[in-house]
Write an enzyme that holds these catalytic residues in place. Structure first.
Site, PDB file in Angstrom:
ATOM      1  CD  GLU A   1      21.874  32.145 -50.238  1.00  0.00           C
ATOM      2  OE1 GLU A   1      21.940  31.990 -51.331  1.00  0.00           O
ATOM      3  OE2 GLU A   1      22.431  33.041 -49.503  1.00  0.00           O
TER       4      GLU A   1
ATOM      5  CD  GLU B   1      22.678  38.845 -52.922  1.00  0.00           C
ATOM      6  OE1 GLU B   1      21.926  38.675 -51.941  1.00  0.00           O
ATOM      7  OE2 GLU B   1      23.228  38.039 -53.744  1.00  0.00           O
TER       8      GLU B   1
END
Length: 513
Positions: free
Chosen positions: A275, A339
């Site tokens: 993250e 991602e």
């Protein structure tokens, strides 16, 4: 000519010569006359004078003094009014303004296309034929104009190319970092207000362990400029949602549902590293830039759809198809690419923080089995914004050798010989065999009633330090320590005791709050 000086705020001086007094200043309601008995430079004012300077108003008087060799001449005195300016007005951040205007752009394209269609239908047949002939005769000129327009658009896009930090990948970045930081600050305030009643206090053990891991990651990766430029802060939300995200301004939001699915401190470090990588790489600004450009170009197609479709219902269907194709061809593949990049960079951040990077593939294996056991619906990867759990496991497993080399170069303690990936695979294999034996035994005991419904097996866990929600800090406090190595102070994540001793896997229950 005399020299007049007036002392303004902050010891600044406004100086002007009397010959240019009327030319440079706007004096209102002032009667200036000369005294015949005094020096012509001695002026008197019957009423206060107004000085307008950069939008500010200052009132003063002229007064005469006795003529003297030491007398500097006329003196300006203030009349008691103060400087005042209007409050500064700040423009809205570019991304926020684009989000507001985005629906309006589509509405304008729809109205324009529909107007063109109605205009064409209302034209007489002979006028339509003349326009067709005009277009056919000038088709090469129109094609050349379209080509020049495309070249200009490409050149504009090339001027907005940027190099991604850490990875060095070339990307398109329309919005500046400063403007996107303003939007991130606004988003942070919105999330804080939304989760205000669900925020865990700072004294909570779960909040403290997430805070320690985030600060440990930032400390171990301070050689990256983007890490030191951000003030990292943690907010833990009491929610069963399995989610965590980090905003570009360093605000970390962790849901307790995510803490319930991670098995040990190493998995938590890898999740937070992923993250944080999104924030360091500026993925939100990059994705918004691509969406902005694609949406602007799709306005041309949207206008053509509403202009060429004979009915509004067909135009609505064409608009829906165009939106879905845009999502499947541009937005979702690009999101999956970002991602994957965050997985790679996050693994590097965790490796430099001395985490056991081998726990990363295990986490995604656990997530895949969890979805299968809970019966949650899963979308095909080409319909999702994230790669599938299996592909993420495969990608991380391929990057483990490089991550282990990076970890070793950062003067980290040696890892235990027991590989979490092998332990997890063995645990799954044993669990499946036990489940088959139970089903076979239940089928034999069922008799005429037939086999009973098999019991759903529990989710397998790897034998590592658990993260129970109530005793989270006590379990992980010794995991964050420091030692002197090669003349530098190095923070490290200690290896769980059971894995370090190479003992047999022991199943442990995790308490929930």
């Amino acid at each position: 000519m005399g020299l007049f000086c007036y002392n303004l705020l902050r010891s600044t001086h406004l100086c002007f010569r009397s010959a240019h007094l009327v030319q440079n200043l706007n004096l209102s309601k002032t009667l200036i006359r000369c005294n015949k008995n005094t020096d012509p430079l001695h002026l008197r004012a019957a009423s206060p004078a107004s000085l307008f300077l950069n939008g500010r108003t200052v009132l003063f008087r002229f007064r005469s003094r006795t003529t003297s060799l030491l007398d500097p001449g006329p003196v300006l005195t203030r009349c008691g009014l103060h400087f005042h300016t209007s409050a500064p007005v700040r423009a809205l951040p570019g991304p926020l303004l684009w989000m507001v205007l985005k629906p309006l752009q589509k509405l304008v394209a729809i109205v324009l296309g529909r107007s063109i269609r109605k205009w064409w239908v209302d034209l007489p047949a002979n006028r339509q034929q003349l326009l067709r002939e005009w277009v056919r005769q000038r088709r090469w000129h129109l094609a050349a104009g379209a080509g020049v327009t495309m070249v200009i658009v490409v050149l504009l896009l090339l001027t907005h190319l940027d190099e991604s930090p850490i990875t060095g990948r070339t990307r398109l970045l329309v919005f500046s970092k400063d403007k996107f930081m303003e939007l991130a600050a606004l988003t942070s305030r919105t999330y804080k207000e939304e989760f205000a009643e669900l925020m865990l206090p700072v004294s909570d053990a779960r909040h403290q362990v997430v805070e320690q891991v985030v600060q440990h990651l930032a400390q171990r990766n301070k050689d990256i400029p983007e890490v030191t430029d951000v003030n990292w802060s943690v907010h833990v939300v009491q929610s069963p949602e399995i989610n965590a995200f980090v905003l570009p301004d360093g605000k970390v939001f962790m849901f307790t549902g995510m803490l319930d699915v991670v098995t040990d401190i190493h998995q938590l470090t890898i999740v937070l590293g992923h993250e944080m990588a999104h924030a360091l790489l500026g993925h939100s600004a990059e994705e918004a830039s691509l969406s902005h450009v694609v949406d602007l170009l799709s306005l041309i197609l949207l206008t053509a759809i509403w202009a060429m479709c004979p009915q509004d219902s067909l135009a609505l269907l064409g608009q829906w198809v165009q939106g879905k194709l845009s999502q499947l061809m541009f937005h979702r593949p690009y999101s999956r690419k970002l991602e994957t990049e965050a997985d790679e960079v996050g693994l590097q951040l965790a490796a430099k923080a001395c985490a056991d990077v081998r726990a990363g593939p295990v986490f995604w294996q656990q997530m895949e089995i969890r979805e299968q056991l809970t019966g949650e619906p899963t979308l095909p990867e080409w319909l999702s914004t994230h790669p599938s759990h299996r592909n993420r496991f495969t990608q991380l497993d391929r990057l483990i050798p490089q991550a282990l080399e990076l970890r070793e170069s950062c003067v980290c303690p040696a890892l235990p010989p027991t590989d979490p990936r092998a332990v997890f695979s063995q645990s799954v294999r044993v669990l499946l065999e036990d489940t088959k034996n139970k089903e076979r035994g239940v089928g034999e005991e069922g008799g005429l009633e037939g086999p009973r419904k098999p019991h759903r097996p529990p989710l397998p866990q790897i034998p590592a330090s658990p993260l129970p929600s109530a005793a989270l800090l006590t379990q992980t406090a010794p995991l964050l320590s420091s030692k002197e190595s090669q003349g530098s102070k190095v923070s490290e994540l200690a290896v769980p005791a059971a894995a370090a001793e190479g003992g047999t896997p022991v199943s442990e229950e995790r308490s929930t709050s």
